[in-house]
Motif scaffolding. Sequence first.
Motif, short mmCIF file in Angstrom:
data_model
loop_
_atom_site.label_atom_id
_atom_site.label_comp_id
_atom_site.label_asym_id
_atom_site.label_seq_id
_atom_site.Cartn_x
_atom_site.Cartn_y
_atom_site.Cartn_z
N ALA A 190 -2.54 31.84 7.95
CA ALA A 190 -3.38 32.48 6.95
C ALA A 190 -3.11 33.98 6.97
O ALA A 190 -3.95 34.77 7.41
N PRO A 191 -1.93 34.41 6.51
CA PRO A 191 -1.57 35.83 6.61
C PRO A 191 -2.47 36.71 5.76
O PRO A 191 -2.92 36.33 4.68
N GLY A 192 -2.72 37.89 6.25
CA GLY A 192 -3.55 38.85 5.53
C GLY A 192 -4.22 39.79 6.51
O GLY A 192 -3.99 39.73 7.71
N GLY A 193 -5.07 40.67 5.98
CA GLY A 193 -5.72 41.65 6.83
C GLY A 193 -7.19 41.83 6.53
O GLY A 193 -7.77 42.84 6.91
N SER A 194 -7.82 40.85 5.87
CA SER A 194 -9.21 41.03 5.49
C SER A 194 -10.20 40.57 6.56
O SER A 194 -11.37 40.96 6.52
N ARG A 254 -15.28 36.40 3.79
CA ARG A 254 -13.99 35.80 4.14
C ARG A 254 -13.91 35.42 5.62
O ARG A 254 -12.84 35.34 6.19
N ALA A 255 -15.05 35.16 6.22
CA ALA A 255 -15.10 34.85 7.65
C ALA A 255 -15.14 33.35 7.92
O ALA A 255 -15.29 32.94 9.08
N ASP A 256 -14.99 32.52 6.91
CA ASP A 256 -14.97 31.08 7.10
C ASP A 256 -13.54 30.63 7.39
O ASP A 256 -12.68 30.60 6.51
N LEU A 257 -13.28 30.25 8.63
CA LEU A 257 -11.94 29.81 9.02
C LEU A 257 -11.77 28.30 8.91
O LEU A 257 -10.69 27.78 9.20
N GLY A 258 -12.80 27.61 8.49
CA GLY A 258 -12.75 26.16 8.39
C GLY A 258 -11.55 25.61 7.62
O GLY A 258 -10.94 24.63 8.07
N PRO A 259 -11.18 26.21 6.49
CA PRO A 259 -10.05 25.66 5.73
C PRO A 259 -8.70 25.74 6.45
O PRO A 259 -7.76 25.05 6.07
N TYR A 260 -8.60 26.57 7.49
CA TYR A 260 -7.33 26.75 8.17
C TYR A 260 -7.22 25.98 9.49
O TYR A 260 -6.19 26.02 10.15
#
Length: 265
Positions: A190-194, A254-260
């Motif tokens: 999940a690349p990014g910086g948010s 954007r703190a929900d990591l469930g999809p990853y």
Amino acid sequence: MPPAKKRTRSYDPARTRAAVLAQFENVRAAARTLTPEQLALPTRLGDWTVRDLIAHLTLTVASVGRALERDEPAKPELALLDHPSTTAAHAGAIAESSRDLAGASPDLDALLTRTGEDLARHLAAAPPTRVLALRAGAMTLTDHLVTRTVELVVHTDDLNAAVPGLDIPHDRQALAACTRLLADTLAAKAPGGSTEVRIPPYAVVQCVQGPRHTRGTPPNVVETDPLTWLRLATGRTTWRDAVADGKVAASGERADLGPYLPLMV
């Protein structure tokens, strides 16, 4: 826009070798205390028993020596961060081999002792940059040893969960390497910086596409402990349950990591 490059973290070869040896010894010391009834207990890994899981860990460690005895490939083919995605394809064969070894090894302590001695002997003679021919692809010895910390740490947690009162310790360096590899795997998936994911005291990574923060507290923060993180990353627990149980602190849209998650199974 070209895809983001996967982050490459360096691992100290000597510390990584010591971590694998230490964690395997922790498992061996605990296994020799288990009764036949405890060895027959179920684990959270489907139909695997405790005996099957211990046999699997000997195969996990013995893979190092077997690979060192093969001809050396010309160059590595598999990046360290690619390893977690390769495990599912070989799960069936690994489970069968583990159960076969468990059935053929009535003296588990002798098997574990012999495996540990063979590992120490092989590692003493092998350079860290040695390339190994492995089932999933060629890797350097040090990278493969990092993946062995994941196997050992995750399955130590499985053994502790399966046997009431068992408390096999986690070698600090093994737990650190496992935590960092799985954290970096998330950042690559999940690349990014948010969003900043904090797993003190071992890892902090940024991930998930969106506005990137440049100073101060980021708008999206996830924090958890190492054991909860590895359970999330390997599907031992769900994101929803970990948040509900207070094992994860998550703030921001954007703190929900469930999809990853999970990252490997």
